[in-house]
Design a protein around this motif. Structure first.
Motif, PDB file in Angstrom:
ATOM      1  N   LEU A 383      -4.494  13.573 -11.970  1.00 25.76           N
ATOM      2  CA  LEU A 383      -3.437  13.562 -10.954  1.00 25.76           C
ATOM      3  C   LEU A 383      -3.609  12.376 -10.011  1.00 25.76           C
ATOM      4  N   GLY A 384      -2.506  11.789  -9.610  1.00 25.42           N
ATOM      5  CA  GLY A 384      -2.514  10.774  -8.561  1.00 25.42           C
ATOM      6  C   GLY A 384      -1.466  11.134  -7.530  1.00 25.42           C
ATOM      7  N   ILE A 385      -1.718  10.801  -6.278  1.00 19.04           N
ATOM      8  CA  ILE A 385      -0.734  11.106  -5.234  1.00 19.04           C
ATOM      9  C   ILE A 385      -0.574   9.902  -4.312  1.00 19.04           C
ATOM     10  N   VAL A 386       0.682   9.553  -4.031  1.00 16.94           N
ATOM     11  CA  VAL A 386       1.026   8.492  -3.083  1.00 16.94           C
ATOM     12  C   VAL A 386       1.655   9.162  -1.874  1.00 16.94           C
ATOM     13  N   ARG A 448       0.127  -2.017   2.509  1.00 21.52           N
ATOM     14  CA  ARG A 448      -0.664  -0.780   2.552  1.00 21.52           C
ATOM     15  C   ARG A 448      -0.159   0.233   1.519  1.00 21.52           C
ATOM     16  N   GLN A 449       1.159   0.299   1.338  1.00 24.20           N
ATOM     17  CA  GLN A 449       1.686   1.239   0.357  1.00 24.20           C
ATOM     18  C   GLN A 449       1.312   0.815  -1.057  1.00 24.20           C
ATOM     19  N   ARG A 450       1.232  -0.482  -1.309  1.00 22.02           N
ATOM     20  CA  ARG A 450       0.766  -0.965  -2.622  1.00 22.02           C
ATOM     21  C   ARG A 450      -0.691  -0.556  -2.856  1.00 22.02           C
ATOM     22  N   ILE A 451      -1.490  -0.616  -1.792  1.00 19.37           N
ATOM     23  CA  ILE A 451      -2.876  -0.159  -1.899  1.00 19.37           C
ATOM     24  C   ILE A 451      -2.912   1.334  -2.221  1.00 19.37           C
ATOM     25  N   GLY A 452      -2.030   2.110  -1.570  1.00 19.17           N
ATOM     26  CA  GLY A 452      -1.933   3.547  -1.845  1.00 19.17           C
ATOM     27  C   GLY A 452      -1.573   3.819  -3.296  1.00 19.17           C
ATOM     28  N   LEU A 457      -3.451   5.313  -8.898  1.00 22.76           N
ATOM     29  CA  LEU A 457      -3.483   5.001 -10.331  1.00 22.76           C
ATOM     30  C   LEU A 457      -4.887   4.680 -10.830  1.00 22.76           C
ATOM     31  N   ALA A 458      -5.890   4.787  -9.965  1.00 20.65           N
ATOM     32  CA  ALA A 458      -7.246   4.352 -10.304  1.00 20.65           C
ATOM     33  C   ALA A 458      -7.788   5.039 -11.555  1.00 20.65           C
TER      34      ALA A 458
END
Length: 569
Positions: A383-386, A448-452, A457-458
């Motif tokens: 799971l990934g969450i933004v 910052r949102q791109r970093i999120g 997606l890590a």
């Protein structure tokens, strides 16, 4: 002012007409003393605002739109320096004495701020705050008269129960009701000019439509001129007579609303217009229904129920009831609805942050109901969450490279593998590799949102949950982040739950849409079915309330919405 005119103003009738502009701004410049030097925030802003007209000032964050308007009211901090001229009905306001500005504020010029919860005093009732304004400026008015006038004003802004609202505290009202209360306070002295600073940004689309209708009706009744500060071009198309576009403190274009939307001359204005998502212009996903039926679902909700337990005096309640959804790999499902509908509650349950009361929830084939903590840790790797606010979701003490690599570290990857993966992720979200050593405060909101997104997606998730990931961003930054997310999703083919209240964004991104109201999914299907041919009355109202960035089309939509609401009553 004549006694007759003064009487009209005290009873809330339109102000007496006067010759010339309600507000005339000429060469207005604002500078701030920062780091031992003056930094320009607004440069040579010039415009005339006539009574009964709406001027929209648009631009990205930092363009100077709010700064130049707050300078007129003398509401800037002490490190600001203001030059030029701003005349309210012929009276100079720039660098005017504090006593003059205090008298002008509220009676001559008033403001509606972006966030009513911070603009209203939480320890006083709504009625006390409106009455206080009246008693301060209307000498000779009794407390009983002030109370009657305050309740009258709350009725004027269409508060559901004016007397109850009068005795309520801000936290006891909904967001839309708080905004109505602040508008009531702002118009209490019948100002000649009303500055509305992002008055609908924090509101749901249906509440936004109601507030815009209210502002339109009030300014016609009171003949007040309005400065509308916003980055929502749909709101501009709905409300404005004239538009002024600002960039980096400069006015780059100024003209009638039809000219700005139809024949913009400046490249920045054209780019700004091109960045705005437009409901109805999303590409049709012809195979969305067929693809949804194929293969094994990445995410399944089957009659899902979620309860919030009793907390203090707050009783237990069911936040989500009988919700059923499936999302296939490579599919984007848009989950839409108003605040409190249960969208974010479902998102939090999917990632294991809220327990499930009843029903089934499966992620990548793993049952999440009653899952063992060790198994939950394994499932969370899929799971990934933004999050909505990238600033508060990143650790301010860590370089962003550490934030991106944290999921990998927790999953047991070695340092060399983490370093390589962080580099790959920065490339994926189109940020320079040396950004890994920067801290969140050194980046813009879009960065910052791109970093999120990179952090989410890590671990190459099977399911990505995006909870309002672009609502805090400027329109042009939003467009770039959405394009990036769209490209990555097509490349990686993960299933995406996109939680939002922006239907134009859903039209751009989603294959399918589910609509929530009061904790229940009232309608779901392909975006063509939901957006072009909605069946549920709530969905119809939701879509009708969305403003589009086209003045002519928006007029038609506004009339159609009024007819729909009348038919549904």
């Amino acid at each position: 002012m004549s006694e007759r005119a003064r009487g009209r103003r005290q009873t809330g009738a339109p102000a007496a007409p006067f010759e010339g502009p309600a507000l005339s701004v000429s060469g207005l410049s604002v500078e701030f003393w920062v780091g031992g030097q003056w930094a320009a925030a607004a440069k040579h802003v010039t415009y005339d605002l006539m009574p009964g007209k709406v001027l929209a000032i648009v631009g990205e964050s930092g363009s100077g739109k709010s700064t130049s308007s707050m300078a007129i009211m003398g509401l800037l901090p002490k490190n600001a320096r203001i030059s030029g001229s701003a005349k309210l009905a012929g009276r100079e306001l720039v660098n005017a004495p504090v006593e003059v500005l205090r008298k002008v504020r509220g009676e001559g010029i008033a403001a509606i701020f972006q966030e009513p919860m911070t603009a209203l005093n939480p320890v006083y009732t709504i009625g006390f705050q409106i009455s206080e304004t009246l008693l301060t400026h209307r000498h000779g008015m009794t407390r009983k008269q002030a109370r009657e006038r305050a309740i009258e004003l709350l009725g004027l802004v269409e508060m559901p129960d004016p007397e109850k609202a009068y005795n309520s505290y801000p936290h006891q009202l909904s967001g839309g009701q708080r905004q109505r209360a602040m508008i009531a306070q702002s118009i209490s002295l019948d100002p000649r000019v009303l500055i509305a600073d992002e008055p609908t940004t924090a509101l749901d689309v249906t509440v936004q439509a109601e507030i815009l209708d209210l502002l339109r009706n009030l300014h016609q009744k009171l003949d007040s001129a309005i400065i509308l500060i916003t980055h929502d071009m749909g709101v501009v198309a709905d409300m404005a007579d004239d538009v002024m576009v600002m960039k980096d403190g400069d006015v780059v274009e100024h003209g009638p609303v039809g000219q700005i939307f139809g024949k913009a001359e400046h490249p920045y204005t054209r780019a700004l217009m091109a960045s705005v998502p437009h409901l109805g212009l999303g590409e049709a996903g012809a195979d969305a229904a067929a693809r949804h039926e194929a293969g094994t679902a990445a995410l399944v909700l089957d009659k899902l129920c979620i309860d919030y337990p009793k907390r203090g005096r707050v009783p237990a309640f069911r936040a989500v009831s009988d919700a059923s959804l499936t999302i296939q790999p490579g599919e984007v499902l848009g989950l839409v609805g108003e605040s409190g509908s249960g969208k974010t509650t479902i998102a939090r349950a999917i990632v294991g942050l809220i327990p499930v009361a009843e029903g089934a929830l499966r992620v990548a084939g793993q049952d999440m109901v009653g899952v063992d903590p060790k198994e939950l840790k394994a499932v969370r790797r899929k799971l990934g969450i933004v999050f909505q606010d990238p600033g508060s979701s990143l650790n301010p003490r860590w370089p962003v490279g550490e934030s991106i690599g944290e999921p990998l570290q927790l999953a047991g990857h070695d340092k060399a593998d983490i370093a390589t993966r962080v580099t790959d992720l920065l490339d994926l979200v189109e940020l320079p590799r040396d950004f890994r050593n920067r801290y969140p405060h050194e980046l813009s909101g879009g960065q910052r949102q791109r970093i999120g997104i990179a952090r989410a997606l890590a671990l190459d998730p099977t399911v990505l949950v995006a909870d309002e990931p672009t609502s805090a961003l400027d329109v042009s930054v939003q467009a770039r982040v959405l394009e990036l997310l769209q490209n990555i999703q097509k490349e990686k083919q993960f299933a995406t739950l996109f939680v939002t209240h922006d239907l134009a964004v859903v039209d751009l991104l989603a294959d399918r849409i589910a609509v929530m109201q009061h904790g229940k999914i009232v309608e779901q299907g392909t975006k063509e079915q939901i957006l072009r041919n909605p069946q549920d009355p709530y969905t119809q109202r939701l879509i009708a309330a969305v403003p589009v960035p086209d003045p002519a089309e928006q007029r038609v939509r506004r009339e159609a919405r009024a007819a729909l609401l009348a038919a549904q009553e």
